[in-house]
Design a protein around this motif. Sequence first.
Motif, PDB file in Angstrom:
ATOM      1  N   ILE A 126       0.807  -0.458   0.000  1.00 23.39           N
ATOM      2  CA  ILE A 126       0.000   0.000   0.000  1.00 23.39           C
ATOM      3  C   ILE A 126       0.848   0.481   0.000  1.00 23.39           C
ATOM      4  O   ILE A 126       1.465   0.201  -0.936  1.00 23.39           O
ATOM      5  CB  ILE A 126      -1.172   0.365  -0.319  1.00 23.39           C
ATOM      6  N   VAL A 127      -0.469   0.001  -1.204  1.00 23.80           N
ATOM      7  CA  VAL A 127      -1.382   0.037  -1.079  1.00 23.80           C
ATOM      8  C   VAL A 127      -0.986  -0.046  -1.162  1.00 23.80           C
ATOM      9  O   VAL A 127      -0.937   0.309  -1.026  1.00 23.80           O
ATOM     10  CB  VAL A 127      -2.495   0.462  -1.338  1.00 23.80           C
ATOM     11  N   ALA A 128      -0.219  -0.309  -1.192  1.00 24.37           N
ATOM     12  CA  ALA A 128      -0.110  -0.709  -1.756  1.00 24.37           C
ATOM     13  C   ALA A 128       0.847  -0.539  -1.059  1.00 24.37           C
ATOM     14  O   ALA A 128       0.901  -0.966  -0.981  1.00 24.37           O
ATOM     15  CB  ALA A 128      -0.683  -0.095  -2.708  1.00 24.37           C
ATOM     16  N   THR A 129      -2.671   0.216  -1.990  1.00 22.25           N
ATOM     17  CA  THR A 129      -2.408   0.202  -1.665  1.00 22.25           C
ATOM     18  C   THR A 129      -2.598   0.174  -1.767  1.00 22.25           C
ATOM     19  O   THR A 129      -2.724  -0.745  -2.535  1.00 22.25           O
ATOM     20  CB  THR A 129      -2.418   0.922  -1.660  1.00 22.25           C
ATOM     21  N   LEU A 130      -3.687  -0.193  -1.170  1.00 21.57           N
ATOM     22  CA  LEU A 130      -4.284   0.371  -1.012  1.00 21.57           C
ATOM     23  C   LEU A 130      -3.878  -0.166  -1.342  1.00 21.57           C
ATOM     24  O   LEU A 130      -3.947  -0.536  -2.576  1.00 21.57           O
ATOM     25  CB  LEU A 130      -5.270   0.325  -1.620  1.00 21.57           C
ATOM     26  N   CYS A 142      -0.166  -1.189   1.179  1.00 18.92           N
ATOM     27  CA  CYS A 142       0.385   0.101   1.589  1.00 18.92           C
ATOM     28  C   CYS A 142       1.404  -0.134   2.684  1.00 18.92           C
ATOM     29  O   CYS A 142       1.056  -0.039   3.841  1.00 18.92           O
ATOM     30  CB  CYS A 142      -0.689   1.013   2.145  1.00 18.92           C
ATOM     31  N   GLY A 143       2.600  -0.459   2.502  1.00 14.59           N
ATOM     32  CA  GLY A 143       3.557  -0.612   3.585  1.00 14.59           C
ATOM     33  C   GLY A 143       4.959  -0.768   3.108  1.00 14.59           C
ATOM     34  O   GLY A 143       5.224  -1.347   2.066  1.00 14.59           O
ATOM     35  N   THR A 152       3.668  -5.818  -0.410  1.00 12.38           N
ATOM     36  CA  THR A 152       3.061  -6.955   0.275  1.00 12.38           C
ATOM     37  C   THR A 152       1.570  -7.098  -0.001  1.00 12.38           C
ATOM     38  O   THR A 152       1.027  -8.205   0.073  1.00 12.38           O
ATOM     39  CB  THR A 152       3.290  -6.869   1.799  1.00 12.38           C
ATOM     40  N   TYR A 153       0.889  -5.999  -0.311  1.00 13.12           N
ATOM     41  CA  TYR A 153      -0.533  -6.092  -0.670  1.00 13.12           C
ATOM     42  C   TYR A 153      -0.672  -6.816  -2.008  1.00 13.12           C
ATOM     43  O   TYR A 153      -1.464  -7.747  -2.151  1.00 13.12           O
ATOM     44  CB  TYR A 153      -1.140  -4.692  -0.737  1.00 13.12           C
ATOM     45  N   THR A 154       0.101  -6.393  -3.004  1.00 11.58           N
ATOM     46  CA  THR A 154      -0.005  -7.038  -4.306  1.00 11.58           C
ATOM     47  C   THR A 154       0.568  -8.454  -4.270  1.00 11.58           C
ATOM     48  O   THR A 154       0.131  -9.311  -5.038  1.00 11.58           O
ATOM     49  CB  THR A 154       0.695  -6.208  -5.396  1.00 11.58           C
TER      50      THR A 154
END
Length: 365
Positions: free
Chosen positions: A19-23, A28-29, A75-77
């Motif tokens: 985030i997001v990604a990111t969301l 988001c991170g 990490t989101y994707t």
Amino acid sequence: MPKIWRVGAWRGAVVAAAIVATLGAVACGSSEGGSSSSPAATEGATTGATTGATSGADAAKKVKIAYFEFGSANTYTQASLEGARAEAKKLGNVEIVPFDGKFDASKQASDMQDALATGGYDGWMVYQMGPAALTFAKQAIDQGVKVVGVLVPFGPDPGKVEPQLEGQLANTYLDHAQLGRDLADLTVKACADTDPCKVEYLYGYKSLPFSKTIKDGFDNVIKSHPSIEVVTEQDGKYLAGPSYTVTQNALQAHPDLNVVVTGGSQMTLGAERAVNAAGKKGQVKLIGSYGSKLGVDAVCQGRWFGETVSLPYTEGQVAVESIADAVRGKPLPYGPAPDLVKRFSKVGSIITKDNCADFKPQWEG
């Protein structure tokens, strides 16, 4: 139509998932305070339910899907890709080809152009990083490709959940207006015994189109609660460091601050550090977004007041299932704009200490 968003802004926008990604967003991170490992669990993961009758030939048809992601370090994707690959394996004879956008809208556009030239793709999953993505997606649709938007609003209207491109198959992303309303509902609960209740609101980046959609949803709820006052709005840049600084400043300007609301777990982490450094631990309630493991653990531990829900693993599953079913002659399993949180989350769209033990985060944060 807006210009292609600058790389730095989108790197920030997706950092809260990395985030997001990111969301992002989302949204988001970063590695700061989070982890790049795979999701700890799969809350609400789909079962690959299918509908309708399909001939044996169609059911066995090979399906090749291009996955245009923000960046492989996100990490989101990563969670979304893991869900996509799991669904591909379950369905059988489905291939996922990821394209690492490296948080660069121009690279994503180049990858999409190359995919068009090469051909051979039955479906596209697209994390839109700029309007050029829409141009190439339209060309893909004209060639018969099944296009699904994931994570962020796909189209010129950041507030519209339904597909915006003529011929587009589906969207699987979060309803950002609902996200804003969820943040507001948590704020109302956090302010229940405080009048006036002073709030700091942290955007990832206010300049991102979906940020306004989230804030509008938030404001539409808050306006009916005159005791709640948003005393400062700042960009946290989806990172702990900048969020620490702006919250530190907010606490100096408003020592009686009651609540901090943010658009991502890393920003809430930074705000928490500022609150603790100011000697106000437990006095300022903290609210985060997107339901990462980082955020949910903090809620369960009583450090944060609440979080909102997102399901990146499920997003990937549903996108792949939708494309595969369409290619194989089946109806869409969940429709063109499924509310995945409403359909698959066991706790609804809001996480508090009362229900956090029942929610299994799908990404690290």
